[in-house]
Design an enzyme around this catalytic site. Sequence first.
Site, PDB file in Angstrom:
ATOM      1  N   GLY A   9       1.027  -1.369  -0.020  1.00 39.66           N
ATOM      2  CA  GLY A   9      -0.007  -0.102   0.036  1.00 39.66           C
ATOM      3  C   GLY A   9       0.904   1.204   0.080  1.00 39.66           C
ATOM      4  N   LEU A  10       0.883   2.061  -1.197  1.00 35.59           N
ATOM      5  CA  LEU A  10       1.704   3.137  -1.340  1.00 35.59           C
ATOM      6  C   LEU A  10       1.170   4.365  -1.404  1.00 35.59           C
ATOM      7  CD1 LEU A  10       4.454   1.431  -3.661  1.00 35.59           C
ATOM      8  CD2 LEU A  10       4.554   1.857  -1.117  1.00 35.59           C
ATOM      9  N   MET A  13       0.438   7.672   3.335  1.00 34.85           N
ATOM     10  CA  MET A  13       0.990   7.171   4.518  1.00 34.85           C
ATOM     11  C   MET A  13       1.992   5.940   4.358  1.00 34.85           C
ATOM     12  SD  MET A  13       0.037   9.029   6.985  1.00 34.85           S
ATOM     13  CE  MET A  13       0.249   7.966   8.723  1.00 34.85           C
ATOM     14  N   GLY A  14       1.615   5.064   3.355  1.00 31.81           N
ATOM     15  CA  GLY A  14       2.396   3.827   3.288  1.00 31.81           C
ATOM     16  C   GLY A  14       3.699   4.135   2.644  1.00 31.81           C
ATOM     17  N   SER A 127       0.477   6.924  14.528  1.00 33.75           N
ATOM     18  CA  SER A 127      -0.198   8.313  14.567  1.00 33.75           C
ATOM     19  C   SER A 127       0.976   9.277  14.117  1.00 33.75           C
ATOM     20  CB  SER A 127      -0.793   8.567  15.923  1.00 33.75           C
ATOM     21  OG  SER A 127      -0.989  10.034  15.953  1.00 33.75           O
ATOM     22  N   LYS A 181      -5.103   3.177  19.698  1.00 29.37           N
ATOM     23  CA  LYS A 181      -5.045   4.159  18.417  1.00 29.37           C
ATOM     24  C   LYS A 181      -6.379   5.100  18.723  1.00 29.37           C
ATOM     25  CE  LYS A 181      -4.086   7.181  15.410  1.00 29.37           C
ATOM     26  NZ  LYS A 181      -4.560   7.221  14.228  1.00 29.37           N
ATOM     27  N   HIS A 184      -6.919   7.285  21.324  1.00 27.88           N
ATOM     28  CA  HIS A 184      -6.109   8.506  20.836  1.00 27.88           C
ATOM     29  C   HIS A 184      -6.838   9.457  20.131  1.00 27.88           C
ATOM     30  CE1 HIS A 184      -3.600  10.601  17.958  1.00 27.88           C
ATOM     31  NE2 HIS A 184      -2.430  10.739  18.977  1.00 27.88           N
ATOM     32  N   ASN A 185      -7.348   8.822  18.986  1.00 29.46           N
ATOM     33  CA  ASN A 185      -8.368   9.648  18.239  1.00 29.46           C
ATOM     34  C   ASN A 185      -9.403  10.312  19.066  1.00 29.46           C
ATOM     35  OD1 ASN A 185      -6.432   8.940  16.129  1.00 29.46           O
ATOM     36  ND2 ASN A 185      -7.924   8.694  14.489  1.00 29.46           N
ATOM     37  N   GLU A 188      -7.942  13.201  20.528  1.00 29.92           N
ATOM     38  CA  GLU A 188      -7.562  14.083  19.661  1.00 29.92           C
ATOM     39  C   GLU A 188      -8.699  15.059  19.205  1.00 29.92           C
ATOM     40  OE1 GLU A 188      -5.380  12.660  16.080  1.00 29.92           O
ATOM     41  OE2 GLU A 188      -7.092  13.034  14.844  1.00 29.92           O
ATOM     42  N   LYS A 259     -13.692  10.487  10.009  1.00 28.45           N
ATOM     43  CA  LYS A 259     -13.515   9.213   9.409  1.00 28.45           C
ATOM     44  C   LYS A 259     -13.860   7.958  10.119  1.00 28.45           C
ATOM     45  CE  LYS A 259      -9.875  10.370   5.824  1.00 28.45           C
ATOM     46  NZ  LYS A 259      -9.003  11.451   6.762  1.00 28.45           N
ATOM     47  N   ARG A 445     -37.819   5.540  38.395  1.00 29.44           N
ATOM     48  CA  ARG A 445     -37.778   4.172  37.898  1.00 29.44           C
ATOM     49  C   ARG A 445     -38.622   3.084  38.753  1.00 29.44           C
ATOM     50  NH1 ARG A 445     -33.156   1.580  38.341  1.00 29.44           N
ATOM     51  NH2 ARG A 445     -33.355   0.258  36.479  1.00 29.44           N
ATOM     52  N   HIS A 451     -38.805  -0.976  39.642  1.00 28.67           N
ATOM     53  CA  HIS A 451     -37.553  -1.116  39.219  1.00 28.67           C
ATOM     54  C   HIS A 451     -36.639  -1.562  40.439  1.00 28.67           C
ATOM     55  CE1 HIS A 451     -38.016  -0.807  34.856  1.00 28.67           C
ATOM     56  NE2 HIS A 451     -38.227   0.024  35.125  1.00 28.67           N
TER      57      HIS A 451
HETATM   58  C1  6PG Z   1      -3.118  10.474  13.373  1.00 32.38           C
HETATM   59  C2  6PG Z   1      -4.800  11.083  13.166  1.00 32.38           C
HETATM   60  C3  6PG Z   1      -5.073  10.206  11.886  1.00 32.38           C
HETATM   61  C4  6PG Z   1      -6.543  10.506  11.607  1.00 32.38           C
HETATM   62  C5  6PG Z   1      -6.725  11.688  10.878  1.00 32.38           C
HETATM   63  C6  6PG Z   1      -7.979  11.858  10.314  1.00 32.38           C
HETATM   64  O1  6PG Z   1      -3.139  10.120  14.583  1.00 32.38           O
HETATM   65  O2  6PG Z   1      -2.313  10.774  12.718  1.00 32.38           O
HETATM   66  O3  6PG Z   1      -5.357  10.592  14.103  1.00 32.38           O
HETATM   67  O4  6PG Z   1      -4.746   8.981  12.274  1.00 32.38           O
HETATM   68  O5  6PG Z   1      -7.012   9.552  10.700  1.00 32.38           O
HETATM   69  O6  6PG Z   1      -6.375  12.707  11.830  1.00 32.38           O
HETATM   70  O7  6PG Z   1      -9.366  11.756  11.463  1.00 32.38           O
HETATM   71  P1  6PG Z   1     -10.639  12.191  11.141  1.00 32.38           P
HETATM   72  O8  6PG Z   1     -11.193  12.227   9.600  1.00 32.38           O
HETATM   73  O9  6PG Z   1     -11.523  11.331  11.864  1.00 32.38           O
HETATM   74  O10 6PG Z   1     -10.747  13.593  11.789  1.00 32.38           O
END
Ligand code: 6PG
Length: 466
Positions: A9-10, A13-14, A127, A181, A184-185, A188, A259, A445, A451
């Site tokens: 996968g290029l 990121m790849g 990340s 991960k 983490h998001n 984020e 995403k 309740r 309940h």
């Molecule tokens: C990272 C980011 C990355 C993420 C994008 C898009 O840690 O490098 O979290 O993995 O995919 O930031 O995320 P959203 O499109 O959901 O905002």
Amino acid sequence: MGNTIGVYGLGVMGASIAKNMVNKGERVAVYNYTPDLTEKFVEDFPNDRAAAFDDLEEFIRSLEVPRKIFLMVTAGPVVDSVIKSLIPLLDKGDIIMDGGNSDFHDSNRRYHELKGQDLHFISVGVSGGEEGALNGPALMPSGDKDAYQQVAPILEKIAAKVDGKPCCSYLGPEGSGHYVKMVHNGIEYADMQLITEAYQFLREKVGLSVEEISEVFTAWNETDLESYLIEITADILKKKDEETGKPMVDVILDKAGHKGTGKWTSQEALDTGTPSSILTEAVFARYLSAMKEERILAEKQLEGPKPSDEKLDKNDWINVVKEALFMGKICAYAQGFNQYRAAASEYGWSLDLGEIALIFRDGCIIRADFLNTISEAFKENPKLTNLLLAPYFLEKSNQYQSSLRKVVMKGMEFGLALPCLSSSLTYYDGYRSAQSGANMIQAQRDYFGAHTYERNDKEGTFHTEW
Ligand code: 6PG
């Protein structure tokens, strides 16, 4: 001499991960489903240690045994179809790593399916975006420890480093790396939304210009708020649109994309009974932002406080906003780390929260100075129930909570939506209340559904004929 690793996968990121591996001395075979990206890779990056293949069998045959293949393909069904195409070409003991933002449920399943075929599957949360992938991402690997040990020299070499320590260490079994991960998001999303709210408050209510806010963020980045997201926000605010000369932020449409990983974090929080309200508000804020057309119509019809030109005094308020932001961040990170604890108990993983914080210190999007302190807090007390109760954060919270309160109250008074700052305050106040209102919920309740409830003054379950 065979290639030490294969990257499948290029895309952006790849290709960056593959270049990073080559730059760190690995002999890397690269393959992409369509040859266009393979050609581009070879053109952009001619190197003796990089070998490009158009044929999958040749790509696999070029690898040293046990073969190590790093997938960087779109998360979802593509990962399954790629794995399916690889299996007939692999031998017992070969290792497939998935570096995409995969759903950890899928990673758990893939781990067990491959184990059943004597193959190893390693989830690798990655990340840091393109830049991180190329120069040193944060990596969150999980799977079988033996298999990890075989790929550790490569992963730890390409990861970001803090004081010589790689931002990569074995996290646990199955797809726990992708779980780490995912959260983490979630953090984020919350961090980005909190910063956005601080920016909006400074702009709309303190009346600072975009340039002034950029300077404020640059200065904050020299304090306990030091982080990548604060740094890039200061940079973003400096950028002008070449066509109109306006600040770039002002020409960008206010509809946030996503995403999936933030949403998954919230779904998991609901499933494991974890109050990740700030992380979830950040997801909802993105959804609400996407309803632009509806918001335009609603603004014309729904009343709020009368708009006023009066601004708050910047000499008083800039620091108040800074403290409110820091406080919001503490609460958001507390929720994220609590979610790790909940997952560990739900899925039987032993996640080391201090180690996770160490990984996040560099390379990743939420990298921040205070992750050192978070790590120390969990290393010192692995049983710490909430980050808010760790000595450093307890002191900061007691110091800063009134600033968070002031900003949220002013925002409400002015009719400025501050979903994550207000959710942080609600979480903080809820968490520090020995007495909640849930006795009333229990009474309701019991009233309509028999309940039952427990009592403060004796053991057992009770029902009242209301
Ligand atoms: C990272 C980011 C990355 C993420 C994008 C898009 O840690 O490098 O979290 O993995 O995919 O930031 O995320 P959203 O499109 O959901 O905002």
